[in-house]
Design a protein around this motif. Structure first.
Motif, PDB file in Angstrom:
ATOM      1  N   UNK A  58       0.819  -1.216   0.000  1.00  0.00           N
ATOM      2  CA  UNK A  58       0.000   0.000   0.000  1.00  0.00           C
ATOM      3  C   UNK A  58       0.852   1.264   0.000  1.00  0.00           C
ATOM      4  N   UNK A  59       2.149   1.133   0.261  1.00  0.00           N
ATOM      5  CA  UNK A  59       3.049   2.282   0.209  1.00  0.00           C
ATOM      6  C   UNK A  59       3.767   2.293  -1.136  1.00  0.00           C
ATOM      7  N   UNK A  60       3.736   3.390  -1.869  1.00  0.00           N
ATOM      8  CA  UNK A  60       4.347   3.420  -3.194  1.00  0.00           C
ATOM      9  C   UNK A  60       5.872   3.490  -3.166  1.00  0.00           C
ATOM     10  N   UNK A  61       6.429   3.854  -2.068  1.00  0.00           N
ATOM     11  CA  UNK A  61       7.863   4.108  -1.905  1.00  0.00           C
ATOM     12  C   UNK A  61       8.014   5.049  -0.733  1.00  0.00           C
ATOM     13  N   UNK A  62       7.329   6.166  -0.806  1.00  0.00           N
ATOM     14  CA  UNK A  62       7.139   7.001   0.376  1.00  0.00           C
ATOM     15  C   UNK A  62       6.210   6.270   1.341  1.00  0.00           C
ATOM     16  N   UNK A  63       6.344   6.584   2.625  1.00  0.00           N
ATOM     17  CA  UNK A  63       5.507   5.929   3.635  1.00  0.00           C
ATOM     18  C   UNK A  63       4.204   6.710   3.797  1.00  0.00           C
ATOM     19  N   UNK A  64       3.395   6.666   2.744  1.00  0.00           N
ATOM     20  CA  UNK A  64       2.114   7.362   2.738  1.00  0.00           C
ATOM     21  C   UNK A  64       1.116   6.535   1.953  1.00  0.00           C
ATOM     22  N   UNK A  65      -0.136   6.521   2.422  1.00  0.00           N
ATOM     23  CA  UNK A  65      -1.179   5.790   1.714  1.00  0.00           C
ATOM     24  C   UNK A  65      -2.520   6.436   2.043  1.00  0.00           C
ATOM     25  N   UNK A  66      -3.596   5.831   1.585  1.00  0.00           N
ATOM     26  CA  UNK A  66      -4.935   6.368   1.818  1.00  0.00           C
ATOM     27  C   UNK A  66      -5.818   5.276   2.402  1.00  0.00           C
ATOM     28  N   UNK A  67      -6.921   5.689   3.016  1.00  0.00           N
ATOM     29  CA  UNK A  67      -7.866   4.722   3.567  1.00  0.00           C
ATOM     30  C   UNK A  67      -8.425   3.817   2.472  1.00  0.00           C
TER      31      UNK A  67
END
Length: 210
Positions: A58-67
Protein backbone atom coordinates in the motif's frame (compact mmCIF):
# COMPACT_ATOMS: atom_id res chain seq x y z
CA UNK A 1 2.72 -22.70 8.32
CA UNK A 2 1.31 -19.52 9.85
CA UNK A 3 0.52 -16.83 7.29
CA UNK A 4 1.04 -13.18 8.17
CA UNK A 5 -0.65 -10.51 6.09
CA UNK A 6 1.80 -7.64 5.79
CA UNK A 7 0.06 -4.42 4.73
CA UNK A 8 3.11 -2.28 4.10
CA UNK A 9 5.70 -1.63 1.41
CA UNK A 10 6.98 -4.34 -0.95
CA UNK A 11 9.05 -7.28 0.22
CA UNK A 12 11.70 -8.45 -2.26
CA UNK A 13 10.10 -10.83 -4.73
CA UNK A 14 12.94 -13.30 -4.15
CA UNK A 15 12.15 -13.62 -0.41
CA UNK A 16 11.79 -17.37 0.25
CA UNK A 17 8.97 -16.83 2.75
CA UNK A 18 6.93 -14.54 0.48
CA UNK A 19 3.83 -16.56 -0.37
CA UNK A 20 2.09 -13.97 -2.53
CA UNK A 21 2.24 -10.24 -3.19
CA UNK A 22 -0.25 -7.76 -4.62
CA UNK A 23 0.26 -4.05 -5.28
CA UNK A 24 -2.39 -1.49 -4.51
CA UNK A 25 -0.24 1.57 -5.23
CA UNK A 26 2.12 2.49 -8.05
CA UNK A 27 5.83 2.52 -7.23
CA UNK A 28 7.31 6.04 -7.05
CA UNK A 29 10.98 5.08 -6.92
CA UNK A 30 11.63 5.89 -3.26
CA UNK A 31 13.22 3.12 -1.14
CA UNK A 32 11.63 3.89 2.25
CA UNK A 33 8.63 1.56 1.85
CA UNK A 34 10.72 -1.47 0.87
CA UNK A 35 13.13 -0.84 3.74
CA UNK A 36 10.23 -0.51 6.16
CA UNK A 37 8.55 -3.73 4.99
CA UNK A 38 11.81 -5.67 5.23
CA UNK A 39 12.37 -4.37 8.78
CA UNK A 40 8.87 -5.47 9.77
CA UNK A 41 9.39 -8.90 8.24
CA UNK A 42 12.78 -9.37 9.92
CA UNK A 43 11.29 -8.41 13.27
CA UNK A 44 8.41 -10.86 12.86
CA UNK A 45 10.76 -13.68 11.82
CA UNK A 46 12.96 -13.08 14.87
CA UNK A 47 9.99 -13.82 17.14
CA UNK A 48 8.01 -16.32 15.11
CA UNK A 49 10.55 -18.36 13.23
CA UNK A 50 9.16 -19.62 9.94
CA UNK A 51 6.08 -17.87 8.56
CA UNK A 52 4.68 -17.16 5.12
CA UNK A 53 4.07 -13.51 4.24
CA UNK A 54 1.03 -12.36 2.29
CA UNK A 55 2.24 -8.94 1.21
CA UNK A 56 -0.32 -6.25 0.35
CA UNK A 57 1.68 -3.28 -0.94
CA UNK A 58 0.00 0.00 0.00
CA UNK A 59 3.05 2.28 0.21
CA UNK A 60 4.35 3.42 -3.19
CA UNK A 61 7.86 4.11 -1.91
CA UNK A 62 7.14 7.00 0.38
CA UNK A 63 5.51 5.93 3.64
CA UNK A 64 2.11 7.36 2.74
CA UNK A 65 -1.18 5.79 1.71
CA UNK A 66 -4.94 6.37 1.82
CA UNK A 67 -7.87 4.72 3.57
CA UNK A 68 -9.20 3.58 0.20
CA UNK A 69 -5.94 1.85 -0.65
CA UNK A 70 -5.86 0.09 2.70
CA UNK A 71 -9.49 -1.00 2.22
CA UNK A 72 -8.58 -2.54 -1.14
CA UNK A 73 -5.75 -4.44 0.56
CA UNK A 74 -8.09 -5.68 3.30
CA UNK A 75 -10.57 -6.86 0.66
CA UNK A 76 -7.81 -8.84 -1.03
CA UNK A 77 -6.71 -10.44 2.24
CA UNK A 78 -10.31 -11.37 3.01
CA UNK A 79 -10.40 -13.60 -0.08
CA UNK A 80 -8.12 -16.06 1.76
CA UNK A 81 -7.70 -14.72 5.30
CA UNK A 82 -4.30 -15.21 6.93
CA UNK A 83 -4.05 -16.01 10.62
CA UNK A 84 -2.46 -12.65 11.47
CA UNK A 85 -2.55 -9.25 9.76
CA UNK A 86 -0.08 -6.46 10.53
CA UNK A 87 -1.01 -2.83 9.92
CA UNK A 88 2.17 -0.96 10.84
CA UNK A 89 0.64 2.50 10.33
CA UNK A 90 -2.11 4.69 11.70
CA UNK A 91 -4.62 7.08 10.17
CA UNK A 92 -5.94 10.09 12.04
CA UNK A 93 -9.52 9.91 10.79
CA UNK A 94 -12.00 7.06 11.21
CA UNK A 95 -13.66 5.57 8.14
CA UNK A 96 -16.87 3.59 8.00
CA UNK A 97 -15.45 1.58 5.10
CA UNK A 98 -12.17 0.86 6.91
CA UNK A 99 -14.07 -0.27 9.99
CA UNK A 100 -16.28 -2.56 7.92
CA UNK A 101 -13.38 -4.18 6.04
CA UNK A 102 -11.49 -4.67 9.28
CA UNK A 103 -14.48 -6.28 10.97
CA UNK A 104 -14.86 -8.68 8.05
CA UNK A 105 -11.35 -10.04 8.65
CA UNK A 106 -11.86 -10.17 12.41
CA UNK A 107 -15.05 -12.17 11.93
CA UNK A 108 -13.10 -14.58 9.71
CA UNK A 109 -10.88 -15.36 12.71
CA UNK A 110 -7.89 -13.15 11.90
CA UNK A 111 -5.86 -11.42 14.55
CA UNK A 112 -5.22 -7.85 13.36
CA UNK A 113 -2.36 -5.91 14.92
CA UNK A 114 -1.95 -2.17 14.38
CA UNK A 115 0.49 0.46 15.63
CA UNK A 116 -0.67 3.19 17.97
CA UNK A 117 0.94 6.43 19.17
CA UNK A 118 2.45 6.74 22.62
CA UNK A 119 0.76 10.13 22.99
CA UNK A 120 -2.10 11.99 21.41
CA UNK A 121 -5.37 10.88 19.91
CA UNK A 122 -6.13 7.27 18.89
CA UNK A 123 -5.47 6.32 15.27
CA UNK A 124 -7.03 3.81 12.89
CA UNK A 125 -7.21 0.85 12.46
CA UNK A 126 -5.68 0.52 15.95
CA UNK A 127 -8.74 2.18 17.53
CA UNK A 128 -11.24 -0.15 15.83
CA UNK A 129 -12.87 -2.58 18.25
CA UNK A 130 -11.21 -5.99 18.15
CA UNK A 131 -7.90 -4.78 16.70
CA UNK A 132 -4.81 -5.37 18.85
CA UNK A 133 -3.32 -1.91 19.39
CA UNK A 134 0.39 -1.67 20.22
CA UNK A 135 2.76 1.19 21.02
CA UNK A 136 6.49 1.22 21.67
CA UNK A 137 7.56 0.55 25.26
CA UNK A 138 11.26 1.04 26.06
CA UNK A 139 10.98 -1.28 29.06
CA UNK A 140 10.36 -4.25 26.81
CA UNK A 141 13.07 -6.40 25.29
CA UNK A 142 12.29 -8.44 22.15
CA UNK A 143 9.89 -11.17 23.21
CA UNK A 144 8.40 -9.13 26.05
CA UNK A 145 5.13 -7.20 26.27
CA UNK A 146 3.50 -4.71 28.57
CA UNK A 147 -0.22 -4.60 29.22
CA UNK A 148 -1.10 -0.90 29.12
CA UNK A 149 -4.86 -0.65 28.65
CA UNK A 150 -4.55 3.00 27.58
CA UNK A 151 -7.14 4.78 25.42
CA UNK A 152 -4.84 4.60 22.39
CA UNK A 153 -3.04 1.27 23.00
CA UNK A 154 -3.73 -1.98 24.81
CA UNK A 155 -0.17 -3.32 24.65
CA UNK A 156 3.41 -2.10 24.53
CA UNK A 157 6.33 -3.91 22.92
CA UNK A 158 9.99 -3.41 22.08
CA UNK A 159 10.34 -0.46 19.67
CA UNK A 160 13.64 -1.59 18.09
CA UNK A 161 13.63 -3.37 14.74
CA UNK A 162 15.64 -6.52 14.22
CA UNK A 163 18.65 -5.93 11.91
CA UNK A 164 17.77 -2.26 11.28
CA UNK A 165 18.47 0.13 14.19
CA UNK A 166 17.38 3.14 12.12
CA UNK A 167 13.75 1.98 12.13
CA UNK A 168 12.09 2.33 15.53
CA UNK A 169 8.78 3.11 17.13
CA UNK A 170 5.18 1.97 17.16
CA UNK A 171 5.33 0.22 13.78
CA UNK A 172 8.17 -1.97 15.03
CA UNK A 173 6.35 -2.64 18.30
CA UNK A 174 3.35 -3.87 16.31
CA UNK A 175 5.64 -6.14 14.29
CA UNK A 176 7.08 -7.53 17.54
CA UNK A 177 3.52 -8.31 18.63
CA UNK A 178 2.68 -9.94 15.28
CA UNK A 179 5.72 -12.19 15.63
CA UNK A 180 4.77 -13.17 19.16
CA UNK A 181 1.23 -13.97 18.06
CA UNK A 182 2.61 -16.23 15.33
CA UNK A 183 4.89 -17.95 17.88
CA UNK A 184 1.97 -18.50 20.27
CA UNK A 185 -0.61 -19.42 17.64
CA UNK A 186 -3.01 -22.03 19.08
CA UNK A 187 -5.50 -22.46 16.25
CA UNK A 188 -7.95 -19.70 17.19
CA UNK A 189 -7.66 -16.02 17.97
CA UNK A 190 -8.98 -16.37 21.53
CA UNK A 191 -6.72 -19.29 22.43
CA UNK A 192 -3.72 -17.46 20.98
CA UNK A 193 -4.38 -14.32 23.02
CA UNK A 194 -4.65 -16.47 26.13
CA UNK A 195 -1.31 -18.15 25.35
CA UNK A 196 0.25 -14.74 24.72
CA UNK A 197 -0.21 -13.75 28.35
CA UNK A 198 3.03 -15.54 29.22
CA UNK A 199 4.92 -12.79 27.33
CA UNK A 200 3.47 -9.95 29.45
CA UNK A 201 6.14 -8.64 31.82
CA UNK A 202 4.82 -5.21 32.77
CA UNK A 203 1.40 -3.86 33.70
CA UNK A 204 0.52 -0.20 33.40
CA UNK A 205 2.16 2.59 31.49
CA UNK A 206 5.87 3.29 31.41
CA UNK A 207 6.64 6.03 33.95
CA UNK A 208 9.72 8.15 33.52
CA UNK A 209 11.31 10.30 36.20
CA UNK A 210 13.74 13.13 35.79
Amino acid sequence: MIRVGLIDGPLPEASPDLAVQARFSEADGFPAAGNHASAMADTIRAQAGEVHFVNAVVFPGRLATSAGTVCAALDWLAENPPEIVLCSFGMARPSVELTGKTQTLLQAGCLIVASAPARGEPVYPAAIEGVISVQGDARCLPGELSRLDLPQATYGACPAATCNPDIRGASVAAAQMAGLLARHWRGTADDTLTALETAIRYHGRERRTG
